[in-house]
Design a protein around this motif. Structure first.
Motif, mmCIF file in Angstrom:
data_model
loop_
_atom_site.group_PDB
_atom_site.id
_atom_site.type_symbol
_atom_site.label_atom_id
_atom_site.label_comp_id
_atom_site.label_asym_id
_atom_site.label_seq_id
_atom_site.Cartn_x
_atom_site.Cartn_y
_atom_site.Cartn_z
ATOM 1 N N LEU A 1 0.889 28.576 31.269
ATOM 2 C CA LEU A 1 2.115 28.140 30.808
ATOM 3 C C LEU A 1 1.643 27.033 30.791
ATOM 4 N N GLU B 1 2.041 30.827 35.845
ATOM 5 C CA GLU B 1 2.446 29.271 35.609
ATOM 6 C C GLU B 1 0.997 29.114 35.126
ATOM 7 N N TRP C 1 -0.907 26.125 28.637
ATOM 8 C CA TRP C 1 -0.739 26.335 26.848
ATOM 9 C C TRP C 1 0.557 24.940 26.717
ATOM 10 N N GLN C 2 1.356 24.914 27.406
ATOM 11 C CA GLN C 2 2.113 23.271 27.193
ATOM 12 C C GLN C 2 0.955 22.169 26.831
#
Lengths: 180, 371
Positions: A12, A9, A15-16
């Motif tokens: 992520l 998580e 990265w977002q």
């Protein structure tokens, strides 16, 4: 030792953030450009998870900073990005060539038994592999001893697996969307 | 010399049962301490009880200087796992701590004979001691400095004293270097650290350090072998390293491949958090197609990404060796991109929206927490 879901998580999220920064610059470019940007952001996200505690992450950040300094600075904002980017990595240990040659000569003078020769050969094989591992792991040639190298490799593999997990799930979802 | 022989045989015979006792031995050691300290002095009947009551240094001297018969008797009394409770204690005090005594006795005897022979390696105690009674051994080792000095007095020979001095130095060094690793509770009680040397292994500081380093490397290797799939059955450092390198490279290649796939499939990366937040409530209701698509494709992924990963890997295992990425797949990707561009643009838009919604669905609470 499997990567945890909290790591997934976190990656992520990072990265977002990176993709969001990258997005306006690569909206209408070729695939290779986009791929490069995506990979870069993913790498930075992976490295920033460790917050500069490991050698490989520092090396990776510095390497990516040479490619896209702005992105790195943006993504690392909040965790002392200046210190990380400009942090001096430990120097490579370089032996003087003459000394190496001389020591090799001395080594050659000794006569070896068959057992010793086999041991030397095995040692050489392992040494070559270790060198290969150094080339594969980012910043590997800066890690002075083998113990450190193996430890960093452990951590790096964990992070890579996290990266691959998250990216795969995203890509699969996207491709499933296209098929429909 | 007959002393060591007797002890060696004894300790060798008592090996397995001592391993079984290993856990209790700490407790037993305490009991033994109490016993020794609280023994009344008038109990001193035979040579063995005298030996027990004296401080350890004098005990060594006794062991050393008593004639062979009495020392042999002491040996049998100490080593008697099956022996009846000692009668010299008046029958009231049974002797609970055989393993501790055994090790202590072995230690003493070896130190004594070591000084006689000039044999520095100290093989007998370390090789005969099982590994799980290490704390026990530490206890036993608490007064080697004293014994060393005591024995030095007995056998004053220049080169041997020199050797023992070196050994003492080394023990101090090891102690200081590995003291940090221990817990504080242990630190108070056990001042000595054991870097063990097995039979035939060198004990100078360089080789000991090298051995410690090798053990560290081996431990890391084990962990790596567990981490890398299919690596735990391989023997040999070089092969394991090969496998690790392959694994790392394959992971790196997978990342390349995945980023390429994402770039090809989703030309407009719409991970904009603002739009996600704005459309989070609306998109679930108004976007009928994207909603259904997402619910078909993503129900388990929204729960946990790991599961989905395994699921997908089972469905279509992507062996990274089949994606030689560099020059070969480039045209393929380009073509696919052309196709997708050629198909229609609205489809792509739908896809991007899909991904967008998915990401919103994955971490709505996280996003909220961020803001």
């Amino acid at each position: 030792m499997q990567p945890t879901s909290s790591m997934n998580e976190e990656f992520l999220k990072k990265w977002q953030m990176g993709l969001q920064i990258v997005r306006p610059s690569i909206d209408n470019t070729s695939v290779s450009e986009r791929k490069k940007a995506i990979k870069l952001s993913a790498d930075i996200a992976m490295a920033s998870l460790r917050k500069g505690t490991t050698c490989w992450s520092r090396a990776l950040i510095q390497k990516t900073a040479t490619e896209d300094n702005f992105l790195v600075r943006q993504m690392l904002s909040g965790i002392k990005e200046e210190a990380l980017i400009n942090k001096r990595l430990p120097k490579k240990v370089v032996c003087h060539r003459k000394i190496v040659r001389r020591s090799k000569k001395i080594l050659r003078r000794k006569t070896k038994s068959a057992c010793e020769e086999a041991a030397a050969k095995a040692k050489k094989l392992v040494k070559r592999r270790t060198q290969g591992l150094r080339n594969v792991v980012p910043g590997g040639d800066l890690m002075s001893n083998d113990v450190l190298l193996l430890q960093e490799t452990l951590d790096y593999i964990m992070s890579l697996q996290t990266q691959v997990n998250v990216m795969r799930s995203i890509v699969d979802a996207a491709e499933a969307g296209t098929e429909q | 010399m007959d002393l060591t022989g007797g002890f060696g045989a004894r300790s060798g015979g008592a090996g397995p049962c001592r391993e079984a006792i290993g856990l209790e031995s700490l407790h037993l050691g305490d009991e033994f301490r109490q016993l020794v300290t609280t023994l009344p002095p008038d109990n001193a009947g035979g040579s063995f009880t005298a030996l027990l009551e004296l401080p350890s240094t004098q005990a060594v001297e006794l062991l050393h200087f008593t004639d062979s018969s009495s020392s042999q008797a002491a040996v049998t009394a100490i080593g008697g796992d099956i022996a009846p409770p000692l009668h010299s204690f008046g029958g009231t005090l049974t002797f609970p701590s055989n393993p501790v005594l055994l090790e202590r006795a072995a230690r003493f005897s070896v130190i004594a004979t070591e000084q006689q022979n000039g044999n520095v390696s100290g093989e007998t105690p370390t090789s005969s001691v099982p590994s799980n009674s290490s704390a026990n051994l530490d206890r036993v080792k608490t007064e080697p400095a004293e014994t060393d000095s005591a024995v030095e007095k007995q056998v004053p020979s220049p080169n041997q004293t020199n050797r023992s001095g070196k050994r003492k130095d080394f023990e101090k060094k090891v102690k200081s270097s590995t003291k940090k690793n221990k817990s504080s509770e242990e630190n108070e009680k056990l001042p000595y650290v054991h870097v063990r040397a097995r039979r035939g292994q060198a004990t100078d500081s360089h080789s000991l350090a090298e051995r410690a380093r090798r053990e560290k490397i081996n431990a890391r290797m084990k962990l790596l072998q567990e981490l890398v799939p299919g690596c735990d059955k391989i023997q040999g450092t070089a092969l394991v390293l090969d496998e690790i390198i392959n694994h790392v490279q394959s992971l790196q290649r997978q990342v390349e491949m995945l980023s390429m796939r994402l770039a090809a499939v989703n030309p407009r990366i719409d991970f904009n958090l603002d739009t996600i937040l704005a459309s989070e409530n609306g998109s679930l209701m108004d976007g009928s197609f994207s909603g259904t698509a997402m619910q078909l494709a993503w129900p388990h992924q929204a729960i946990e990404t790991e599961q989905s990963f395994h699921h997908h890997r089972q469905l279509q295992p992507p062996p990274p060796q089949q994606w030689p990425f560099e020059g070969l797949n480039q045209p393929v990707w380009g073509r696919e991109e052309d196709q997708t561009h050629g198909n229609d643009h609205s489809n792509l838009m739908a896809v991007s929206e899909n991904v967008m919604v998915d990401s919103a669905n994955l971490h709505p609470n996280q996003v909220k927490m961020e803001l």
